[in-house]
Design a protein around this motif. Structure first.
Motif, PDB file in Angstrom:
ATOM      1  N   ASN A  61       0.858  -1.179   0.000  1.00 21.36           N
ATOM      2  CA  ASN A  61       0.000   0.000   0.000  1.00 21.36           C
ATOM      3  C   ASN A  61       0.897   1.232   0.000  1.00 21.36           C
ATOM      4  OD1 ASN A  61      -2.415  -1.507   0.209  1.00 21.36           O
ATOM      5  ND2 ASN A  61      -2.056  -1.764   2.384  1.00 21.36           N
ATOM      6  N   TYR A  62       0.418   2.323  -0.593  1.00 21.72           N
ATOM      7  CA  TYR A  62       1.203   3.557  -0.628  1.00 21.72           C
ATOM      8  C   TYR A  62       0.310   4.739  -0.308  1.00 21.72           C
ATOM      9  CZ  TYR A  62      -0.857   4.614  -5.142  1.00 21.72           C
ATOM     10  OH  TYR A  62      -1.755   4.906  -6.141  1.00 21.72           O
ATOM     11  N   PHE A  63       0.949   5.887  -0.094  1.00 21.35           N
ATOM     12  CA  PHE A  63       0.246   7.102   0.301  1.00 21.35           C
ATOM     13  C   PHE A  63       1.137   8.298  -0.023  1.00 21.35           C
ATOM     14  CE2 PHE A  63       2.438   4.860   3.587  1.00 21.35           C
ATOM     15  CZ  PHE A  63       3.363   5.790   4.043  1.00 21.35           C
ATOM     16  N   ALA A  64       0.521   9.453  -0.210  1.00 22.91           N
ATOM     17  CA  ALA A  64       1.281  10.681  -0.483  1.00 22.91           C
ATOM     18  C   ALA A  64       0.337  11.872  -0.400  1.00 22.91           C
ATOM     19  CB  ALA A  64       1.934  10.635  -1.866  1.00 22.91           C
ATOM     20  N   ASN A  65       0.909  13.035  -0.194  1.00 24.77           N
ATOM     21  CA  ASN A  65       0.168  14.284  -0.343  1.00 24.77           C
ATOM     22  C   ASN A  65       0.271  14.718  -1.795  1.00 24.77           C
ATOM     23  OD1 ASN A  65      -0.474  14.477   2.419  1.00 24.77           O
ATOM     24  ND2 ASN A  65       1.494  15.407   2.855  1.00 24.77           N
ATOM     25  N   TYR A  66      -0.738  15.437  -2.269  1.00 26.01           N
ATOM     26  CA  TYR A  66      -0.690  15.940  -3.639  1.00 26.01           C
ATOM     27  C   TYR A  66      -1.342  17.309  -3.709  1.00 26.01           C
ATOM     28  CZ  TYR A  66      -5.676  15.111  -4.380  1.00 26.01           C
ATOM     29  OH  TYR A  66      -7.045  15.170  -4.304  1.00 26.01           O
ATOM     30  N   THR A  72      -2.153  20.703 -13.644  1.00 27.75           N
ATOM     31  CA  THR A  72      -0.821  20.409 -13.122  1.00 27.75           C
ATOM     32  C   THR A  72      -0.963  19.701 -11.781  1.00 27.75           C
ATOM     33  OG1 THR A  72       0.101  22.366 -14.196  1.00 27.75           O
ATOM     34  CG2 THR A  72       1.379  21.422 -12.394  1.00 27.75           C
ATOM     35  N   ILE A  73      -0.274  18.571 -11.638  1.00 26.49           N
ATOM     36  CA  ILE A  73      -0.325  17.810 -10.388  1.00 26.49           C
ATOM     37  C   ILE A  73       1.089  17.641  -9.844  1.00 26.49           C
ATOM     38  CG2 ILE A  73      -0.267  15.569 -11.578  1.00 26.49           C
ATOM     39  CD1 ILE A  73      -2.052  14.487  -9.259  1.00 26.49           C
ATOM     40  N   THR A  74       1.205  17.771  -8.536  1.00 29.89           N
ATOM     41  CA  THR A  74       2.455  17.513  -7.829  1.00 29.89           C
ATOM     42  C   THR A  74       2.159  16.479  -6.761  1.00 29.89           C
ATOM     43  OG1 THR A  74       3.117  19.810  -8.163  1.00 29.89           O
ATOM     44  CG2 THR A  74       4.324  18.548  -6.501  1.00 29.89           C
ATOM     45  N   ILE A  75       2.896  15.375  -6.794  1.00 30.37           N
ATOM     46  CA  ILE A  75       2.747  14.322  -5.794  1.00 30.37           C
ATOM     47  C   ILE A  75       4.028  14.290  -4.989  1.00 30.37           C
ATOM     48  CG2 ILE A  75       2.405  11.859  -5.393  1.00 30.37           C
ATOM     49  CD1 ILE A  75       0.805  11.816  -8.038  1.00 30.37           C
ATOM     50  N   GLU A  76       3.887  14.458  -3.679  1.00 34.18           N
ATOM     51  CA  GLU A  76       5.043  14.618  -2.792  1.00 34.18           C
ATOM     52  C   GLU A  76       5.524  13.289  -2.235  1.00 34.18           C
ATOM     53  OE1 GLU A  76       3.683  17.371   0.148  1.00 34.18           O
ATOM     54  OE2 GLU A  76       3.336  18.950  -1.320  1.00 34.18           O
ATOM     55  N   ASN A  77       6.678  12.831  -2.670  1.00 33.15           N
ATOM     56  CA  ASN A  77       7.392  11.657  -2.142  1.00 33.15           C
ATOM     57  C   ASN A  77       6.493  10.547  -1.602  1.00 33.15           C
ATOM     58  OD1 ASN A  77       9.897  12.907  -2.644  1.00 33.15           O
ATOM     59  ND2 ASN A  77       9.656  14.104  -0.772  1.00 33.15           N
ATOM     60  N   PRO A  78       5.936   9.731  -2.478  1.00 32.22           N
ATOM     61  CA  PRO A  78       5.079   8.641  -2.013  1.00 32.22           C
ATOM     62  C   PRO A  78       5.822   7.712  -1.045  1.00 32.22           C
ATOM     63  CG  PRO A  78       4.994   8.834  -4.402  1.00 32.22           C
ATOM     64  CD  PRO A  78       6.080   9.746  -3.923  1.00 32.22           C
ATOM     65  N   GLY A  79       5.147   7.328   0.030  1.00 31.91           N
ATOM     66  CA  GLY A  79       5.668   6.349   0.977  1.00 31.91           C
ATOM     67  C   GLY A  79       4.864   5.076   0.833  1.00 31.91           C
ATOM     68  N   SER A  80       5.402   3.968   1.340  1.00 30.79           N
ATOM     69  CA  SER A  80       4.677   2.713   1.216  1.00 30.79           C
ATOM     70  C   SER A  80       5.031   1.771   2.355  1.00 30.79           C
ATOM     71  CB  SER A  80       4.991   2.027  -0.122  1.00 30.79           C
ATOM     72  OG  SER A  80       6.335   1.578  -0.153  1.00 30.79           O
ATOM     73  N   THR A  81       4.183   0.736   2.488  1.00 26.85           N
ATOM     74  CA  THR A  81       4.523  -0.338   3.406  1.00 26.85           C
ATOM     75  C   THR A  81       5.719  -1.067   2.809  1.00 26.85           C
ATOM     76  OG1 THR A  81       2.900  -1.765   2.311  1.00 26.85           O
ATOM     77  CG2 THR A  81       2.161  -0.569   4.272  1.00 26.85           C
ATOM     78  N   ARG A  82       6.303  -2.009   3.544  1.00 28.64           N
ATOM     79  CA  ARG A  82       7.551  -2.625   3.082  1.00 28.64           C
ATOM     80  C   ARG A  82       7.491  -4.149   3.034  1.00 28.64           C
ATOM     81  NH1 ARG A  82      11.751   1.225   2.977  1.00 28.64           N
ATOM     82  NH2 ARG A  82      11.173   3.125   4.023  1.00 28.64           N
ATOM     83  N   MET A  83       6.428  -4.666   2.453  1.00 27.52           N
ATOM     84  CA  MET A  83       6.326  -6.112   2.289  1.00 27.52           C
ATOM     85  C   MET A  83       7.071  -6.522   1.021  1.00 27.52           C
ATOM     86  SD  MET A  83       2.387  -6.868   3.436  1.00 27.52           S
ATOM     87  CE  MET A  83       1.744  -6.366   1.871  1.00 27.52           C
TER      88      MET A  83
END
Length: 128
Positions: A61-66, A72-83
């Motif tokens: 799963n992942y998540f980020a602010n945008y 114009t879209i900016t997605i800030e450094n997506p983070g994710s689980t680590r499986m």
């Protein structure tokens, strides 16, 4: 009289070129979109909330602010689980998250949305 008419027509054409921006942000909030052309048996999706997005990147799963301004879209450094998962799915996931981090434009389509990256990669999503 001719000059006034030409001036008015030119002015209307100029205003038409700089009309109201399409409000993509309000149309995608609360919706989930599924990425097309992924490895068979995997699913990559994205759900948009007010200033945050999340989804499944294949394995994790992942998540980020945008932020969206017009198209114009900016997605800030997506983070994710680590499986960990199968190598091909992990490669697909890494490429997808890299592309999200490089997102530049977003466009509504008949079926969903297309996000284009700074390097020209197009992520084609259908609405779920």
């Amino acid at each position: 009289m001719k000059k006034i008419f030409l001036f008015m027509v030119t002015g209307l054409m100029f205003v038409g070129c700089f009309g109201k921006k399409e409000d993509v942000a309000s149309k995608i909030i609360g919706n989930t979109y599924v990425l097309q052309k992924v490895i068979d048996g995997s699913e990559v999706d994205v759900t948009f909330e007010k200033d945050r997005l999340s989804g499944k990147a294949g394995v994790n799963n992942y998540f980020a602010n945008y932020k969206i301004d017009g198209q114009t879209i900016t997605i800030e450094n997506p983070g994710s689980t680590r499986m960990m998962g199968p190598e091909e799915l992990m490669k697909q996931e890494q490429e997808y998250l890299k592309n999200l981090n490089e997102a530049k434009n977003i466009k509504l389509t008949e079926k969903g949305i297309v996000i284009t990256t700074t390097s020209g990669v197009q992520l084609d999503f259908d609405k779920k």
